[in-house]
Enzyme design. Structure first.
Site, PDB file in Angstrom:
ATOM      1  N   ASP A  44     -10.159 -10.188  10.837  1.00 42.23           N
ATOM      2  CA  ASP A  44      -9.946  -9.111  10.142  1.00 42.23           C
ATOM      3  C   ASP A  44     -11.278  -8.157   9.411  1.00 42.23           C
ATOM      4  OD1 ASP A  44      -8.070  -7.141   7.533  1.00 42.23           O
ATOM      5  OD2 ASP A  44      -9.880  -8.500   6.688  1.00 42.23           O
ATOM      6  N   VAL A  69     -11.304  -0.300   6.205  1.00 43.54           N
ATOM      7  CA  VAL A  69     -12.595  -0.806   5.765  1.00 43.54           C
ATOM      8  C   VAL A  69     -12.515  -1.128   4.291  1.00 43.54           C
ATOM      9  CG1 VAL A  69     -14.593  -1.939   6.237  1.00 43.54           C
ATOM     10  CG2 VAL A  69     -12.936  -0.478   7.944  1.00 43.54           C
ATOM     11  N   ILE A  99     -13.549   0.266  -1.752  1.00 44.20           N
ATOM     12  CA  ILE A  99     -14.939   1.277  -1.561  1.00 44.20           C
ATOM     13  C   ILE A  99     -14.678   2.135  -0.535  1.00 44.20           C
ATOM     14  CG2 ILE A  99     -17.129   0.211  -1.069  1.00 44.20           C
ATOM     15  CD1 ILE A  99     -16.249  -2.220  -1.507  1.00 44.20           C
ATOM     16  N   VAL A 155       0.385  -1.431  -0.301  1.00 43.11           N
ATOM     17  CA  VAL A 155       0.033  -0.589   0.394  1.00 43.11           C
ATOM     18  C   VAL A 155       0.906   1.248   0.168  1.00 43.11           C
ATOM     19  CG1 VAL A 155      -1.709   1.557   1.231  1.00 43.11           C
ATOM     20  CG2 VAL A 155      -1.717  -1.012   1.233  1.00 43.11           C
ATOM     21  N   LYS A 165     -13.531  -4.832  10.806  1.00 40.52           N
ATOM     22  CA  LYS A 165     -13.828  -4.084  10.295  1.00 40.52           C
ATOM     23  C   LYS A 165     -15.177  -3.764  10.109  1.00 40.52           C
ATOM     24  CE  LYS A 165     -10.836  -5.648   5.928  1.00 40.52           C
ATOM     25  NZ  LYS A 165     -10.591  -6.648   5.455  1.00 40.52           N
TER      26      LYS A 165
END
Ligand code: HSE
Length: 429
Positions: free
Chosen positions: A200, A131, A135, A15, A204
């Protein structure tokens, strides 16, 4: 004059390097100003990376980067709920510097404490990338739906699990084989147990629960069941019953409070979430007055997650400063649904078992169900083939979770049952 802000980036994995690539070509973006990378930090300076970082000041210690006078915005992409990530974020917030993070574990486990630090300094703490990757669900719920009463937020929030379940069902490949692919393709967490255990997705949905329902940021309230208990046989039998198994994360408002859970769920093949296959994420928002919404897209990966980080950086260039969870921490006062009320909530269930292939075995099983007042809606038994045990799947009519759990424990007391039977909730959409 064009606004310019200096950004310190800690964490140069997928990232972080994806973000730097976009920032090096930011003329193509629609930013209300300029973002200048002032410094970077990672564990290993000499590691080969897909972007050139030689022009940026290097910091071995992310806390030093966060505190540097050259850092106006601190971007945390290190990961891990505490340790260096949290220390560096705290250092930046305490100095009143805006923070952007992709760290769902840190926000889910320490979000309230960090929000208090941010509030004390009236500085933003943004986590769109925490999250569902690209999106824009955090901003949608925190800001766009702030005036909309919500009934539920349900979705597929872990790409690795969705990839695992759809790939296994489609190809008949086994769990370990497909998980290795998910790791190779970069969907899985560094520790894939976080994915397959449901943790995970739970991080979220805990975050979305606070944003969407105003409950405190309390990770311990999420009930978590992962996909590690799901076998290829479960997926095949679900398919024969015209359903798919998906790992669903949901926050649902009930009259007793908010239910927040992650578990494998059986969905009809034609339902919207069942049609989301591969590493994609999808979130359905059901509102009281304003209809229903579905957002779908890549929930992981370098570019998608970097896009979410860039959205947050853009908001900072425009001086936006919404409270961390939409309202001040003191106003997160809605309640979670107590466990005894969840046990009383009704649903249909799938009961999966391996049954000794002998006369009367099926009758003894259905007798146990009847004893718990659980009524059978549909039943499928596959041939045992060469095995001593036949796979069996029973779909129940509506019953309480408590009754279904009691039925399963009675079924498991039978000699004819091989391996503990399991329970999977069935939803209609
Ligand atoms: N490991 C996560 C997933 C990616 O598989 O969805 C980012 O949260």
């Amino acid at each position: 004059m064009k606004k310019s802000m200096k950004v310190g980036i800690a964490g140069l994995g997928n990232v972080g390097t994806g973000l730097i690539a976009r920032l090096q070509d930011q003329g193509k973006l629609r930013l209300d100003g300029e973002l200048v990378v002032s410094g970077v930090s990672a564990r290993n300076r000499s590691r080969a990376r897909p972007v050139d970082i030689s022009d940026y000041a290097w910091y071995d210690d992310p806390v030093a980067l966060a505190k540097s006078d050259d850092t106006e915005i601190f971007v945390e992409l290190i990961g891990g709920s505490d340790g260096p990530a949290k220390l560096a974020v705290e250092a930046a917030l305490d100095l009143g510097k805006p923070v952007v993070t992709a760290n769902k574990a840190m926000i889910a486990e320490y979000g309230e404490e960090l929000a208090q630090r941010a509030e004390a300094k009236k500085t933003p703490l943004l986590f769109e990338a925490a999250v569902a990757g690209g999106i824009p669900i955090v901003r949608a719920i925190r800001e766009s739906f702030a005036g909309t009463e919500l009934k539920s937020i349900r979705g597929i929030l872990n790409g690795t699990c969705n990839f695992l379940l759809s790939e296994m069902a489609e190809t008949g490949r086994d769990y370990d084989d497909v998980l290795a692919d998910a790791q190779r393709l970069g969907y899985a967490e560094a520790d894939p147990f976080l994915d397959v255990s449901g943790t995970d997705a739970a991080h979220k949905i805990a975050i979305l629960s606070s944003l969407g329902f105003g409950v405190p940021m309390d990770f311990s309230q999420v009930s978590i069941h992962g996909v590690d208990s799901i076998s290829l046989r479960d997926l095949q039998l679900a398919g024969k019953l015209d359903h798919k198994i998906k790992l669903i994360a949901e926050a649902v408002q009930t009259e007793f409070g908010v239910i927040c859970r992650v578990e494998p769920v059986l969905l009809p093949k034609a339902s919207p979430l069942a049609m989301i296959d591969g590493p994609l994420n999808a979130i359905m928002i059901e509102s009281v007055h304003a209809g229903n919404y579905t957002l779908t897209g890549p929930g992981a990966g370098s570019d998608a997650t970097a896009s979410a980080v860039l959205g947050d950086l853009s908001a900072l260039l425009s001086d936006q400063n919404t409270p961390v969870f939409g309202v001040c921490v003191g106003l997160l006062s809605q309640t979670f649904c107590p466990k005894d009320k969840i046990s009383q909530s009704e649903s249909k269930y799938l009961i999966r078992a391996e049954l000794r292939d002998k006369a009367g075995a099926l009758a003894s099983l259905t007798e146990k169900l009847a004893g718990s007042d659980v009524s059978v809606d549909a039943l499928l038994q596959d041939s045992a083939g060469d095995s001593e045990f036949a796979p069996i799947a029973i779909m129940t009519h509506n019953c309480s979770l408590a009754a279904a759990e009691e039925a399963v424990s009675r079924v498991n007391s039978l000699d004819a049952v091989h391996e503990p039977a399991r329970l999977i909730r069935i939803e209609s959409s």
